[in-house]
Design an enzyme around this catalytic site. Structure first.
Site, PDB file in Angstrom:
ATOM      1  N   HIS A 175      -1.407   7.622   5.953  1.00  0.00           N
ATOM      2  CA  HIS A 175      -2.223   6.452   6.251  1.00  0.00           C
ATOM      3  C   HIS A 175      -2.756   6.437   7.684  1.00  0.00           C
ATOM      4  CE1 HIS A 175      -4.106   3.085   4.532  1.00  0.00           C
ATOM      5  NE2 HIS A 175      -3.428   2.137   5.144  1.00  0.00           N
ATOM      6  N   HIS A 202       2.250   1.419  10.035  1.00  0.00           N
ATOM      7  CA  HIS A 202       0.870   1.839   9.826  1.00  0.00           C
ATOM      8  C   HIS A 202       0.453   2.969  10.770  1.00  0.00           C
ATOM      9  CE1 HIS A 202      -0.834  -0.942   6.877  1.00  0.00           C
ATOM     10  NE2 HIS A 202      -1.994  -0.317   7.070  1.00  0.00           N
ATOM     11  N   SER A 224       2.882  -3.088  11.263  1.00  0.00           N
ATOM     12  CA  SER A 224       2.045  -2.540  12.328  1.00  0.00           C
ATOM     13  C   SER A 224       2.869  -1.822  13.393  1.00  0.00           C
ATOM     14  CB  SER A 224       1.245  -3.671  12.993  1.00  0.00           C
ATOM     15  OG  SER A 224       0.556  -3.207  14.133  1.00  0.00           O
TER      16      SER A 224
END
Length: 552
Positions: free
Chosen positions: A132, A241, A354
């Protein structure tokens, strides 16, 4: 003895926030505390470059049309492992330094593997997953939603992924050797935060009490040990992420997980245990090689003889295997056959997780963003998450990567739970637009509801604090506005059934029902996986995997 069916998760990121595609490769394993024992598996690992076009190609992840590649931060790789029973089943897991896997890429890879190996590797036992990163070349998926900002399909991006994945699997296949697998788990507390804490707080208190944190902080690591060479690799799963690199970055990068993989492979190359067969020193520890201190010494044989006689002779000692020239030569040749160490840092349930751990702040005032809508003065464009190296995003990438790397090393060195048992896998297709779900009502009772085709809401266009959207969209918007509804209706007006099904989310793009010029989102067939936990020989419990979504 209780048996454990350990699961290796493969996540296929969907172009819709309402549909997820994934596959779970499952190893049926028996729990064992034994650290050293004869292995029941063949284990192979491989790694190959998948960097792709480094200029003039839109990057995948932020859906930012202005984010065009113009160089390389560091190169990208596909890392694969194969676990097989000598006379039984096998599974393949491929981890990509890419935003996500692609059904189109997977189909092509399987086609090539079938041409090479027959039915040994198929869509049933091969899983391909992306880390990702939002800093890799785009244009390799087959759905319109993914191709808008890249202005269509990019053949170079597609080809390099297919080639790299195939070659990494070939490497792993050719490296298959008897070996063992060990598993370890632990918490990593400083590499992730919830970027939508207000949304999490909307969950019932009874649900929140089930979890220690507002994001998953657990890292799970598999350690692969070759019977002859010792440790040859590790794959771990941790949720954070790939957005340490911002939406304005133009350099191709594996972000924090790609960096962590490089750190760990470099660490092992520097600190890994070497075979005694490759010892190039004598018993006195001195290197046994021809010195280049005296240039062209062999040009004059008389000078060489004169130099030799100037040295006083030692009393000598019995020859040993360690000092044997023949043994050292054989050892060097044998060492050349040793597979390279492969370490992958895989993605898991990272939805609103995050790496920008300092929180979200307004770029104009430096103050924290609005807690509920992540806006600054009513606008989302100014609200950005800050990584630990702020304002240097390269430093943030390094720090978050290093934190994952250090935790992985700790788990790697302490891994002692050996996995044993049968190799197995599960793969099935599910129509996510026609699922019946039983909801438990507050106060008792239940209600059966049905899912519907995918749709993106107005809040989707606001992006996230990792990568804000544009215009006047806001996170958490459950109202929408007339202007953007008018724009939406030019493309596709959702019918009443779809509006009612998606309520209270107002529909901005009815992607699941948009078919021109071809499908905008994943068709009705999705891929779903499951973890099977075998509590005893007679009882099997099915546990669904976490949902994952694509971020724009």
């Amino acid at each position: 003895m209780m048996e454990l069916l350990a699961s290796i998760h493969c996540y296929f990121w969907s172009p819709s926030r309402t549909i997820c595609l994934w596959m779970s490769l499952v190893l049926l394993l028996q729990y064992s505390k034994t650290v050293v024992s004869k292995s029941d598996y063949l284990i192979g690992l491989g790694s190959y470059d998948i960097t792709g076009p480094a200029a003039d190609v839109n990057m995948m992840g932020y859906a930012n049309a202005e984010q065009i590649a113009s160089g390389i931060h560091f190169r990208l790789r596909a890392r694969s492992f194969i676990v097989a029973e000598p006379q039984g089943k096998r599974v393949v897991f491929v981890n990509l330094d890419a935003c996500m896997a692609s059904q189109l890429v997977t189909i092509k890879v399987i086609e090539r593997l079938k041409a090479r190996y027959g039915e040994l590797y198929t869509e049933q036992n091969v899983a391909i997953s992306g880390i990702h990163t939002h800093a890799g070349p785009g244009g390799y998926l087959q759905y319109v939603v993914y191709l808008i900002t890249s202005l269509g399909f990019v053949r170079q991006s597609f080809d390099v992924l297919v080639d790299g994945i195939e070659k990494s699997i070939i490497q792993a296949h050719e490296n298959l050797r008897p070996g063992s697998i060990f598993v370890n788990k632990g918490e990593l507390l400083d590499a992730s935060v919830n970027r939508s804490p207000s949304a999490y707080l909307n969950n019932p208190a009874s649900e929140r009490r089930k979890h220690k944190y507002d994001v998953d902080k657990e890292m799970t690591l598999l350690k692969f040990v070759d019977d002859q060479w010792g440790p040859v690799g590790s794959f771990n799963w941790f949720a954070t992420h790939g957005t340490s690199m911002s939406r304005t970055n133009s350099l191709i990068s594996g972000d924090n997980k790609g960096a962590a993989a490089r750190f760990m492979e470099d660490w092992f190359e520097k600190n890994g245990i070497k075979s005694s067969d490759t010892n190039e020193s004598g018993s006195d520890g001195l290197p046994r090689r021809v010195s280049n201190i005296i240039p062209n010494i062999h040009d004059d044989n008389n000078k060489l003889l004169e130099l030799a006689t100037s040295f006083r002779s030692s009393p000598g000692s019995p020859a040993t295997q360690t000092m044997s020239v023949a043994r050292r030569v054989r050892g060097a040749l044998k060492q050349a056959e040793k597979p390279g160490f492969v370490s992958a840092f895989c993605q898991t349930n990272c939805g609103d997780v995050s790496p920008n751990v300092l929180g979200a702040f307004c770029t104009d005032t430096g103050l924290p963003c609005d807690f509920n809508h992540s806006t600054c003065g009513g606008k989302n464009e100014l609200c950005y998450g800050r990584g630990p190296g702020y304002p240097d995003e390269f430093e943030s990438t390094r720090i978050i990567g290093e934190r994952q790397f250090r935790k992985a090393v700790d788990l790697f060195e302490k891994a002692s739970e050996q996995l044993k048992g049968e190799v197995d896998y599960r793969h099935t297709y599910i129509d996510f637009s026609q699922l019946e779900v039983t909801l438990t009502k507050v106060g008792g009772g239940s209600e059966v509801v049905k899912t519907c085709p995918a749709a993106m809401g107005f809040a989707f266009a606001a992006g996230t604090t990792d990568g804000p959207g544009a215009f006047d969209f806001k996170q958490g918007d459950d109202q929408g506005n007339p202007f953007w509804r008018l724009v939406r209706d030019v493309l596709k007006t959702p019918d009443k059934k779809q509006v009612d099904c998606q309520h209270p989310k107002p529909i901005l793009l009815d992607t699941g029902e948009m078919k021109q010029p071809y499908d905008w989102a994943v068709s009705s067939n999705g891929i779903i996986g499951a973890i099977l936990v075998r509590w005893s020989l007679h009882k099997v419990q099915l546990i669904p995997l976490h949902e994952l979504y694509l971020d724009a």
